[in-house]
Design an enzyme around this catalytic site. Structure first.
Site, short mmCIF file in Angstrom:
data_model
loop_
_atom_site.label_atom_id
_atom_site.label_comp_id
_atom_site.label_asym_id
_atom_site.label_seq_id
_atom_site.Cartn_x
_atom_site.Cartn_y
_atom_site.Cartn_z
N LYS A 175 0.68 -1.07 -0.13
CA LYS A 175 -0.10 0.02 -0.04
C LYS A 175 0.88 1.21 0.02
O LYS A 175 1.54 1.33 0.77
CB LYS A 175 -0.91 -0.03 1.38
CG LYS A 175 -1.90 -0.96 1.43
CD LYS A 175 -2.81 -1.17 2.26
CE LYS A 175 -1.96 -1.29 3.67
NZ LYS A 175 -2.98 -1.67 5.06
N THR A 206 -8.43 9.44 8.65
CA THR A 206 -8.29 8.33 8.01
C THR A 206 -7.94 7.31 8.87
O THR A 206 -7.42 6.05 8.52
CB THR A 206 -6.99 8.36 6.86
OG1 THR A 206 -5.68 8.95 7.94
CG2 THR A 206 -7.38 9.45 5.93
N GLY A 208 -8.54 3.91 10.68
CA GLY A 208 -9.19 2.48 10.37
C GLY A 208 -8.81 2.15 8.72
O GLY A 208 -9.46 1.02 8.29
N THR A 209 -8.01 2.87 8.10
CA THR A 209 -7.82 2.73 6.71
C THR A 209 -7.21 1.43 6.39
O THR A 209 -7.99 0.39 5.57
CB THR A 209 -6.80 3.84 6.06
OG1 THR A 209 -7.34 5.03 6.21
CG2 THR A 209 -6.83 3.49 4.49
N GLY A 210 -6.45 0.86 7.03
CA GLY A 210 -5.92 -0.60 6.79
C GLY A 210 -6.61 -1.47 7.27
O GLY A 210 -6.95 -2.35 6.42
N CYS A 211 -7.44 -1.43 8.30
CA CYS A 211 -8.21 -2.67 8.84
C CYS A 211 -9.56 -2.50 7.58
O CYS A 211 -10.07 -3.56 7.35
CB CYS A 211 -8.87 -2.22 10.30
SG CYS A 211 -7.58 -2.03 11.36
#
Length: 263
Positions: A175, A206, A208-211
């Site tokens: 990412k 932003t 919580g983007t990865g989860c």
């Protein structure tokens, strides 16, 4: 009535509701799959940081997993915060016989820079968890933590993907959200490169983007998509969620998991 695809998240709880188990289940609901959970750790967390976390006993994690899988069944599994080497080892053992896609989000640190994985657990992630992954979704910090490769631009993302794949997952999704310019991600299986690009939105909220992205990939895999199609659909969903991120508390607010219902 037809049962929707079933997706299980094994991760930590975010008391602020923006990341972790809460983000996973919101994403799954938004995408039309049935979300289920194994809570591996509990955090005291809000918009300004993580004030503390407590991992659950390995047996509690094992029993939650078996309770869901042995009765309800699953079509895909996603892992997030696992906190300790013991829990990583436990979860990797449970996933070793999984006959469904597994998405590993190798959570090492929170959005605010707070550690969420014990230092001694990093090698266990490399040697036990990554080999059972269908898709692993590290951000650039996690790539460096796992492989030592420091990504400085798109030109080094292929090298990073190869380094991650060396630990055994089928696909690596690197990412590039922390780079300058458009938001570009690379999905690689050792042979084929798939690039996913989106406009970068000027929005600091932003959390919580990865989860959210990893849960979206797992959801689309559960629907029967191949990894490139699942990542493309997940990228479209997370881009909208980032665009709709909203202020909450005194710090960084969450992405908007329900943006599609408001567009």
């Amino acid at each position: 009535m037809q049962t929707p695809p079933r997706v299980l998240t094994v991760a930590g709880s975010d008391s602020g509701g923006g990341a972790g188990i809460q983000a996973d289940l919101k994403t799954m609901l938004a995408l039309g799959v049935h979300g289920m959970s194994v809570i591996a750790a509990v955090t005291a967390q809000n918009s300004v940081g993580v004030q503390g976390y407590w991992e659950l006993p390995a047996e509690a994690v094992r029993q939650q997993f078996r309770s869901v899988v042995d009765d309800i069944g699953v079509d895909a599994i996603k892992t997030g915060m696992l906190a300790s080497a013991e829990l990583v080892e436990t979860v990797a053992g449970l996933l070793a016989d999984a006959e469904v896609p597994v998405v590993v989000d190798p959570v090492g640190v929170s959005k605010h820079g707070d550690p969420l994985l014990a230092a001694e657990a990093v090698d266990t992630v490399r040697t036990r968890l990554l080999p059972v992954a269908t898709v692993v979704t590290p951000n650039l910090y996690e790539v460096e933590q796992l492989t030592g490769v420091k990504v400085t631009g798109e030109s080094t993302m292929r090298e990073a993907a190869e380094a991650v794949l060396a630990f055994g997952p089928k696909w690596a999704l690197i990412k590039g959200g922390h780079l300058e310019g458009e938001a570009a991600d690379l999905l690689f299986d050792g042979r084929r490169e798939h690039w996913f690009r989106a406009e970068r939105h000027d929005n600091r909220h932003t959390h919580g983007t990865g989860c959210t992205l990893a849960s979206a990939v797992a959801s689309f895999l559960a629907m029967g998509n191949e990894p490139p199609q699942a990542v493309a659909a997940a990228k479209e969903y997370i881009t909208g969620a980032i665009r709709g991120g909203f202020p909450l508390g005194a710090g960084i607010g969450p992405v908007d998991h329900g943006w599609r219902s408001r567009d």
